[in-house]
Design a protein around this motif. Structure first.
Motif, PDB file in Angstrom:
ATOM      1  N   GLY A   1      14.179  35.558  46.763  1.00  0.00           N
ATOM      2  CA  GLY A   1      15.599  34.634  46.139  1.00  0.00           C
ATOM      3  C   GLY A   1      15.186  34.275  44.243  1.00  0.00           C
ATOM      4  N   GLY A   2      14.270  33.209  44.783  1.00  0.00           N
ATOM      5  CA  GLY A   2      13.616  32.237  43.911  1.00  0.00           C
ATOM      6  C   GLY A   2      13.067  33.177  42.653  1.00  0.00           C
ATOM      7  N   PHE A   3      12.929  34.419  42.835  1.00  0.00           N
ATOM      8  CA  PHE A   3      11.898  35.305  42.137  1.00  0.00           C
ATOM      9  C   PHE A   3      12.710  35.708  41.126  1.00  0.00           C
ATOM     10  CE2 PHE A   3       7.581  34.471  43.839  1.00  0.00           C
ATOM     11  CZ  PHE A   3       7.011  34.764  42.343  1.00  0.00           C
ATOM     12  N   ILE A   4      14.459  36.397  42.258  1.00  0.00           N
ATOM     13  CA  ILE A   4      15.508  37.279  41.516  1.00  0.00           C
ATOM     14  C   ILE A   4      15.589  36.599  40.575  1.00  0.00           C
ATOM     15  CG2 ILE A   4      17.153  38.311  41.870  1.00  0.00           C
ATOM     16  CD1 ILE A   4      16.206  39.183  44.399  1.00  0.00           C
ATOM     17  N   ILE A   5      16.553  34.909  41.265  1.00  0.00           N
ATOM     18  CA  ILE A   5      16.915  33.862  39.490  1.00  0.00           C
ATOM     19  C   ILE A   5      16.695  33.645  38.741  1.00  0.00           C
ATOM     20  CG2 ILE A   5      17.767  31.960  40.124  1.00  0.00           C
ATOM     21  CD1 ILE A   5      19.023  31.505  42.522  1.00  0.00           C
ATOM     22  N   ILE A   6      14.792  33.863  39.050  1.00  0.00           N
ATOM     23  CA  ILE A   6      14.252  33.359  37.583  1.00  0.00           C
ATOM     24  C   ILE A   6      14.446  34.316  36.634  1.00  0.00           C
ATOM     25  CG2 ILE A   6      11.712  33.075  36.469  1.00  0.00           C
ATOM     26  CD1 ILE A   6      10.800  31.695  39.660  1.00  0.00           C
ATOM     27  N   VAL A   7      14.110  35.344  37.112  1.00  0.00           N
ATOM     28  CA  VAL A   7      14.408  36.747  36.556  1.00  0.00           C
ATOM     29  C   VAL A   7      15.399  37.005  35.799  1.00  0.00           C
ATOM     30  CG1 VAL A   7      14.222  38.966  36.336  1.00  0.00           C
ATOM     31  CG2 VAL A   7      12.650  38.190  37.887  1.00  0.00           C
ATOM     32  N   LEU A   8      16.663  36.099  36.428  1.00  0.00           N
ATOM     33  CA  LEU A   8      18.412  36.767  36.176  1.00  0.00           C
ATOM     34  C   LEU A   8      18.300  36.257  34.907  1.00  0.00           C
ATOM     35  CD1 LEU A   8      20.295  37.197  39.355  1.00  0.00           C
ATOM     36  CD2 LEU A   8      19.777  38.644  37.847  1.00  0.00           C
ATOM     37  N   THR A   9      17.002  34.372  34.986  1.00  0.00           N
ATOM     38  CA  THR A   9      18.167  33.049  33.913  1.00  0.00           C
ATOM     39  C   THR A   9      17.533  33.587  33.143  1.00  0.00           C
ATOM     40  OG1 THR A   9      16.338  31.253  35.469  1.00  0.00           O
ATOM     41  CG2 THR A   9      18.866  31.364  36.334  1.00  0.00           C
ATOM     42  N   MET A  10      15.989  33.424  33.082  1.00  0.00           N
ATOM     43  CA  MET A  10      15.032  34.810  31.628  1.00  0.00           C
ATOM     44  C   MET A  10      15.595  35.274  30.906  1.00  0.00           C
ATOM     45  SD  MET A  10      13.084  31.740  31.820  1.00  0.00           S
ATOM     46  CE  MET A  10      12.094  32.189  29.966  1.00  0.00           C
ATOM     47  N   SER A  11      15.798  36.191  31.808  1.00  0.00           N
ATOM     48  CA  SER A  11      16.620  37.870  31.050  1.00  0.00           C
ATOM     49  C   SER A  11      17.591  37.029  30.236  1.00  0.00           C
ATOM     50  CB  SER A  11      17.304  39.044  31.919  1.00  0.00           C
ATOM     51  OG  SER A  11      16.247  39.316  32.741  1.00  0.00           O
ATOM     52  N   LEU A  12      18.965  36.123  30.764  1.00  0.00           N
ATOM     53  CA  LEU A  12      20.370  35.542  30.111  1.00  0.00           C
ATOM     54  C   LEU A  12      19.220  34.532  29.030  1.00  0.00           C
ATOM     55  CD1 LEU A  12      22.508  34.909  29.627  1.00  0.00           C
ATOM     56  CD2 LEU A  12      22.613  33.273  31.476  1.00  0.00           C
ATOM     57  N   PHE A  13      18.783  34.488  28.901  1.00  0.00           N
ATOM     58  CA  PHE A  13      17.864  33.151  27.860  1.00  0.00           C
ATOM     59  C   PHE A  13      17.376  34.057  27.090  1.00  0.00           C
ATOM     60  CE2 PHE A  13      14.621  30.894  25.616  1.00  0.00           C
ATOM     61  CZ  PHE A  13      15.344  29.834  25.516  1.00  0.00           C
TER      62      PHE A  13
ATOM     63  N   SER B   1      20.359  28.132  32.177  1.00  0.00           N
ATOM     64  CA  SER B   1      18.828  29.000  32.202  1.00  0.00           C
ATOM     65  C   SER B   1      18.053  28.907  31.929  1.00  0.00           C
ATOM     66  CB  SER B   1      19.616  30.540  31.247  1.00  0.00           C
ATOM     67  OG  SER B   1      21.151  30.597  31.269  1.00  0.00           O
ATOM     68  N   LEU B   2      17.106  28.460  30.949  1.00  0.00           N
ATOM     69  CA  LEU B   2      15.940  27.209  30.957  1.00  0.00           C
ATOM     70  C   LEU B   2      15.942  26.405  32.455  1.00  0.00           C
ATOM     71  CD1 LEU B   2      12.699  28.063  29.376  1.00  0.00           C
ATOM     72  CD2 LEU B   2      13.951  25.929  27.898  1.00  0.00           C
ATOM     73  N   GLY B   3      16.007  25.809  32.178  1.00  0.00           N
ATOM     74  CA  GLY B   3      16.538  24.556  33.365  1.00  0.00           C
ATOM     75  C   GLY B   3      16.350  25.500  34.928  1.00  0.00           C
ATOM     76  N   VAL B   4      17.436  26.178  34.795  1.00  0.00           N
ATOM     77  CA  VAL B   4      17.355  26.926  36.385  1.00  0.00           C
ATOM     78  C   VAL B   4      15.759  27.680  36.857  1.00  0.00           C
ATOM     79  CG1 VAL B   4      18.291  28.685  37.629  1.00  0.00           C
ATOM     80  CG2 VAL B   4      19.248  26.826  36.242  1.00  0.00           C
ATOM     81  N   ALA B   5      15.162  27.687  35.613  1.00  0.00           N
ATOM     82  CA  ALA B   5      14.335  28.717  35.978  1.00  0.00           C
ATOM     83  C   ALA B   5      12.370  27.724  36.364  1.00  0.00           C
ATOM     84  CB  ALA B   5      13.937  29.512  34.377  1.00  0.00           C
ATOM     85  N   TRP B   6      13.222  26.927  35.258  1.00  0.00           N
ATOM     86  CA  TRP B   6      11.570  25.959  34.952  1.00  0.00           C
ATOM     87  C   TRP B   6      11.353  24.763  36.450  1.00  0.00           C
ATOM     88  CZ3 TRP B   6       6.939  25.565  33.001  1.00  0.00           C
ATOM     89  CH2 TRP B   6       6.637  24.112  33.166  1.00  0.00           C
TER      90      TRP B   6
END
Length: 222
Positions: A14-26, A196-201
């Motif tokens: 789930g964490g990796f999915i969120i990283i991919v989604l938030t970084m894609s948005l950024f 988005s960047l903050g969540v991914a990091w």
């Protein structure tokens, strides 16, 4: 991986999915900013969400935004890092909290210099100086208060207190980001990109931290 519980594995996925989604948005927003695109959402928020200086909501957001200021987060981060160093059995908590805050600060400043997006309005009183994209208040608040949410989720045993505390800090981080639009010092897309960047990091730091904690527990039990 075979020694990890199913919950831990699903949480990791789930964490990796969120990283991919938030970084894609950024990345999507960043590409449009580089091409000097004009965003419909920015125009709508500028027209309807930016308040006059004398308005009570503007004044309230002026107070809220200070909880995400560079000075406040810097002082609070030093205090929390020192507390974690002495309070937690593992020093990984203090180290990765520090990496979380220093890293997001450096990332934000470098990206601001890369994109050089001008602000809708310069208001030094509320930290509204320098370049606009991404919002530093948004990245910093998500990283700082997000890590507090992570700590509370792990340590608070009383269910109602855990959920209340988590909800409070999540809403605080979102309110700080939102305040930047209300005060007129950021575009809405600056806020979305910053969050988005903050969540991914934040999630990257927590995943690495949890892996190191798991590895230490495994060594002790072997």
């Amino acid at each position: 991986m075979k020694d990890m519980s199913k919950i831990a594995i699903f949480t990791l996925i789930g964490g990796f999915i969120i990283i991919v989604l938030t970084m894609s948005l950024f990345i999507e927003l960043a590409g449009d900013v580089l091409e000097d695109e004009k965003f419909y959402a920015d125009r709508i928020f500028q027209e309807y969400i930016v308040f006059a200086e004398g308005d009570w909501f503007y004044q309230m957001m002026g107070l809220v935004t200070e909880a995400g200021s560079v000075l406040f987060l810097m002082v609070a981060s030093v205090i929390l890092a020192v507390y974690l160093f002495f309070a937690k059995k593992s020093k990984w908590y203090s180290l990765f909290f520090s990496i979380n805050m220093i890293g997001i600060s450096l990332l934000t400043q470098v990206l601001k210099l890369i994109f050089e997006r001008e602000r809708p309005e310069l208001i030094a009183q509320y930290g509204g100086t320098g370049f606009s994209f991404p919002s530093g208040h948004s990245t910093g608040s998500i990283a700082f208060y997000g890590f507090i949410v992570y700590l509370l989720w792990k340590t608070v045993s009383t269910k109602w207190l855990k959920w209340f505390s988590v909800l409070f800090f999540v809403l605080l981080a979102i309110s700080i980001a939102f305040s930047r639009v209300v005060l007129g010092v950021h575009f809405f897309t600056d806020i979305v990109a910053g969050m988005s960047l903050g969540v991914a990091w934040l999630i990257i730091c927590i995943i690495v931290l949890e892996f190191l904690l798991w590895r230490d527990r495994k060594k002790r039990n072997s």
